[in-house]
Design an enzyme around this catalytic site. Sequence first.
Site, short mmCIF file in Angstrom:
data_model
loop_
_atom_site.label_atom_id
_atom_site.label_comp_id
_atom_site.label_asym_id
_atom_site.label_seq_id
_atom_site.Cartn_x
_atom_site.Cartn_y
_atom_site.Cartn_z
N HIS A 206 4.72 16.18 -11.34
CA HIS A 206 3.51 15.36 -11.17
C HIS A 206 2.21 16.16 -11.04
CE1 HIS A 206 4.03 16.45 -6.95
NE2 HIS A 206 2.79 16.07 -6.75
C1 UD1 Z 1 -1.51 13.48 -4.63
C2 UD1 Z 1 -1.92 14.83 -4.06
C3 UD1 Z 1 -0.82 15.85 -4.30
C4 UD1 Z 1 0.52 15.35 -3.79
C5 UD1 Z 1 0.81 13.99 -4.43
C6 UD1 Z 1 2.12 13.43 -3.92
C7 UD1 Z 1 -4.38 15.21 -4.15
C8 UD1 Z 1 -5.45 15.98 -4.81
N1 UD1 Z 1 -3.14 15.33 -4.70
O1 UD1 Z 1 -1.41 13.61 -6.04
O2 UD1 Z 1 -1.16 17.05 -3.62
O3 UD1 Z 1 1.52 16.27 -4.15
O4 UD1 Z 1 -0.26 13.11 -4.08
O5 UD1 Z 1 2.55 12.38 -4.73
O6 UD1 Z 1 -4.63 14.53 -3.20
N2 UD1 Z 1 -1.30 6.19 -8.89
C9 UD1 Z 1 -0.57 5.04 -8.98
N3 UD1 Z 1 -0.20 4.43 -7.82
C10 UD1 Z 1 -0.51 4.92 -6.60
C11 UD1 Z 1 -1.28 6.09 -6.51
C12 UD1 Z 1 -1.66 6.72 -7.67
O7 UD1 Z 1 -0.26 4.56 -10.06
O8 UD1 Z 1 -0.12 4.30 -5.59
C13 UD1 Z 1 -1.68 6.88 -10.15
C14 UD1 Z 1 -3.09 6.60 -10.57
O9 UD1 Z 1 -3.14 6.55 -11.95
C15 UD1 Z 1 -3.82 7.83 -10.09
C16 UD1 Z 1 -2.77 8.91 -10.26
O10 UD1 Z 1 -1.54 8.26 -9.95
O11 UD1 Z 1 -4.99 8.06 -10.81
C17 UD1 Z 1 -2.93 10.10 -9.38
O12 UD1 Z 1 -3.08 9.73 -8.01
P1 UD1 Z 1 -3.91 10.66 -7.01
O13 UD1 Z 1 -4.22 9.94 -5.76
O14 UD1 Z 1 -5.08 11.24 -7.74
O15 UD1 Z 1 -2.99 11.87 -6.67
P2 UD1 Z 1 -1.49 12.33 -6.99
O16 UD1 Z 1 -1.41 12.82 -8.39
O17 UD1 Z 1 -0.52 11.30 -6.55
#
Ligand code: UD1
Length: 360
Positions: A206
Amino acid sequence: MSTILTVVGARPQFVKAAPMARAFAARADLRHVLVHTGQHYDPSLSDDFFRLLEIDPPDHQLNVGSGDHGAQTGRMMERIEEVVVAERPDCVLVYGDTNSTLAGALVAAKLRIPVAHVEAGLRSFDRSMPEEINRVVTDHVSDHLYCPSDVSRQNLAAEGITRGVHVVGDVMYDVLLREVDRIGPANPVAERLGCADGGYVLATIHRPGNTDEPGRLSAIVSAFDAIAATGLDVVWPVHPRTRSRIDGWAAGSRVHAIGPTSYPETLALLRGARCAVTDSGGLQKEAYWLATPCVTVRPSTEWTETVERGWNRLVEADVAQIVGAVDAAGPGDGGLDAYGDGNTAAAIVSLVAELAAAHR
Ligand code: UD1
């Protein structure tokens, strides 16, 4: 009575908060307020973790959601500040290295409320990772820094941080020991997929460094196909960030690209796997504690002891390297005690109580 306010927002932080919430509940002299930023909002990444790990629902849900780093962190700060001003905590506690960690630490530091950081001093020395920026900044505004091992203490010392540093172990080991006990021998996801113990690889990918570089992601996916061609199954719980990037890719019958798994399901899968292939920080440690070899698809790791002790190997996003490392994966030669003894949460809560009392 002191008030401790904890900020969480992403899946790994719910895991870390579980043993801590229990340790807080055991202390009649502390009031614990749990704030969820809403960074992770899908039930499979959030509510399921609260329910299965038996954490009370958060006292404040800030519903920040996804966004670019500046927008997401800014929205969090605005809402966390309102809660902190209203709750008047004596200490703000943050975990790990996500944007929720950074937002909580910055708000508290600017309001002159002591900041306590669990998982302090971790460094990949790779500033292209957003998490590395979050770690460095959080550590530099923290009053108490709880290090999982002596390596993280040394990293802090190299940056001039020596006050308030405590080597305490890792709370993820506390929660793992409890949950392994609770799940017993079952491995429901592997059973559903028809995968035998030792006959599959558990894969998770991820990190933006892998998912947002089409060349790297396609090499990783090709590696999974190649592993399947050797006769092993690949069980791949896909993170939402990765899901949108692999839409349209037809998985082979032995590559099981399934939805996110719960914490107990993941532990059971990891315990039964021949090895893990991952870019997660938490999974590298969990594999190590469960004595499952790990192949980490990253140029660096913060969890250096797992590599030094022979349980974890770093590889490039390259088909031959990933397949070769899976083929060669076997037990390490070092002990499984690099990150404490599984009683870390209670030790941290005692230290937090001291920090909060000094502020009152
Ligand atoms: C975040 C953390 C990472 C951690 C990971 C655990 C940061 C910078 N990164 O990354 O260190 O290892 O969490 O999973 O804080 N999305 C969904 N549903 C959700 C949340 C997110 O679909 O409930 C999708 C969205 O498209 C979003 C993408 O995932 O844009 C990324 O989510 P984001 O909050 O940016 O961080 P993670 O990649 O999950």
